[in-house]
Design an enzyme around this catalytic site. Structure first.
Site, PDB file in Angstrom:
ATOM      1  CG  ASP A   1      -1.480  36.431   1.611  1.00  0.00           C
ATOM      2  OD1 ASP A   1      -2.583  37.311   1.597  1.00  0.00           O
ATOM      3  OD2 ASP A   1      -0.662  36.212   0.833  1.00  0.00           O
TER       4      ASP A   1
ATOM      5  N   GLY B   1      -1.649  38.807  -6.449  1.00  0.00           N
ATOM      6  CA  GLY B   1      -3.086  39.581  -6.083  1.00  0.00           C
ATOM      7  C   GLY B   1      -4.181  38.388  -5.693  1.00  0.00           C
TER       8      GLY B   1
ATOM      9  CB  SER C   1      -2.018  33.451  -0.369  1.00  0.00           C
ATOM     10  OG  SER C   1      -0.791  33.704  -0.952  1.00  0.00           O
ATOM     11  CG  HIS C   2      -1.730  39.382  -2.094  1.00  0.00           C
ATOM     12  ND1 HIS C   2      -2.426  39.176  -0.921  1.00  0.00           N
ATOM     13  CD2 HIS C   2      -1.793  40.538  -2.558  1.00  0.00           C
ATOM     14  CE1 HIS C   2      -2.848  40.309  -0.534  1.00  0.00           C
ATOM     15  NE2 HIS C   2      -2.588  40.914  -1.680  1.00  0.00           N
ATOM     16  CB  SER C   3       2.037  34.077  -3.863  1.00  0.00           C
ATOM     17  OG  SER C   3       2.544  32.856  -4.190  1.00  0.00           O
TER      18      SER C   3
END
Lengths: 224, 207
Positions: free
Chosen positions: A67, A43, A9-11
């Site tokens: 994601d 990122g 995920s980016h988070s």
């Protein structure tokens, strides 16, 4: 030894929170969160995804979920870079539902392809069929749900796990709808609540055993 | 003229300087249709390449390009990291163990880079991405062929600049810009712009 799962995920928070949620339904599966940048912030971090994929592999292979956008590319690139790229697969699935479906399938001992399949099919509307009555060769038992949340996520996952590996086709009926008892998402879609009366049907060599297991779970309020 | 590991390393340093110089421009282009991090990310990646070249001395052209690839993959966030990383990685594989890169090999490496980017990003021409700069660049390089590396890269850079300009009139179909739909029309794609900048930097370095 079960298939490992990596959540890209980016988070960091999203990946970690989802890993926590999925782990509740699949306590023995290695679920590794690979979210955010190593120095913090939003990122995807290629090195972290590679490391997570290696960590998640206990020999049965890894399924990666992602994601948005570049998270897929990072995951694809990480798989390509593995010593054996065929050990891991990136699957196109809704992240939350896919992770839950994959985790429960992995907990039940499904192989890498089946875990990826469970994740991928999580994007489709849950497969409920119209109740067509007890079929030839099917046994059934009616049970009343007494636990607080009914067939919500965790109890549904416990039910799926309890019958995984048995030689039996099991379905759960509520009212006019019937769900495949191997699918945690289909069971949840029934929306069975506390006080509802469900009918569990099974056929196959271990049908009676499956019914007993589900009955015991309901009697014990799914361990709540 | 063929290029060696040394001249390739010098070209990458020149590219890093050009990216640093255009950092703000790329940020501004990305702010219009993305999340304004492309200039920052590319600058971070190429600065890291220069640092890596300061400490390591890869012996073959392929090793230099591979070092650039792995650095970009690790340091550049967003989609640009995996995309440029894949481009350099595929080019590096194509260069094999050659001690020097001649014109025909350079063209093959450029073609491999384009195919890698397309496989990774699933973008085709007209999607308003870096592919719109790369496709004409590779075609121009193939037409230029011959052994003059500077001429090949100059043709590629010229075509990439025209290709990048063409993204202004396109509606993006890939990446974050695609979420904006018609509203993203009228903007130069930052990835196509950085591709054109890099090819121009390589062309100048080869002269």
């Amino acid at each position: 030894m079960s298939v490992g799962i990596v959540l890209v995920s980016h988070s960091a928070k999203l990946a970690e929170g989802l890993a926590e949620l999925a782990a509740q339904m699949a306590p023995d599966v290695t679920i590794v969160a690979a979210g955010g940048l190593s120095e913090g912030g939003i990122g995807t971090d290629y090195d972290e995804v590679v490391a997570a994929t290696q960590r998640a592999d206990s020999g049965a292979g890894v399924v990666l979920l992602y994601d948005l956008g570049s998270a897929q590319m990072t995951a694809d690139l990480a798989v390509e870079s593995l010593a054996d790229p065929s050990a891991a697969v990136v699957v196109d699935a809704p992240l939350v539902e896919g992770a839950i479906a994959a985790a429960v399938a992995a907990q039940g001992g499904a192989d890498r392809q089946a875990v990826a399949g469970a994740a991928a099919s999580a994007g489709a509307p849950p497969d409920l069929t119209f109740d067509s009555g007890v079929q030839d060769g099917e046994s059934s038992v009616e049970l009343t749900l007494r636990n607080d949340v009914g067939l919500h996520a965790r109890p549904a996952a416990v039910l799926v796990r309890s019958i995984a590996g048995l030689d039996a086709e099991v379905t759960v009926r509520l009212g006019e709808e019937t769900a495949d008892a191997n699918s945690v998402l289909a069971l949840m879609a029934l929306g069975a609540r506390q006080g509802d009366r469900i009918e569990v049907r099974a056929k196959g060599a271990q049908a009676e055993e499956a019914l007993t297991k589900v009955k015991d779970l309901v009697d014990q309020n799914f361990g709540e | 003229m063929a290029c060696t590991a040394e001249t390739l390393a010098a070209a990458l340093r020149a590219a890093a300087a050009v990216i640093a110089e255009h950092r703000t421009e790329l940020i501004d282009l990305d702010r219009a249709i993305g999340d304004a991090d492309h200039g920052e990310n590319m600058d971070r990646g190429f600065t890291a390449i220069v640092s890596a070249l300061d400490t390591a001395t890869p012996e073959t052209p392929a090793a230099v390009v591979k070092l650039a690839a792995t650095t970009l993959i690790s340091k550049v966030g967003g989609a640009a990291g995996p995309l440029y990383g894949t481009a350099f990685l595929r080019a590096s594989v194509k260069l094999g163990d050659a001690a020097e890169v001649d014109g025909p090999l350079l063209v093959e490496a450029l073609r491999a880079a384009l195919e890698g980017v397309q496989a990774r990003g699933k973008a085709v021409g007209g999607d308003a991405t870096m592919v719109d700069a790369l496709i004409p660049a590779v075609s121009a390089a193939e037409e230029a062929s011959g052994d003059d590396i500077a001429a090949i890269l100059t043709a590629a850079a010229d075509a990439a600049e025209k290709g990048a300009e063409s993204t202004v009139d396109l509606v993006p179909r890939k990446g974050r810009a695609s979420y904006l739909g018609e509203r993203a029309k009228g903007h130069l794609d930052p990835g196509a712009r950085s591709t054109a900048l890099l090819l121009r930097a390589f062309a100048e370095a080869a002269k």
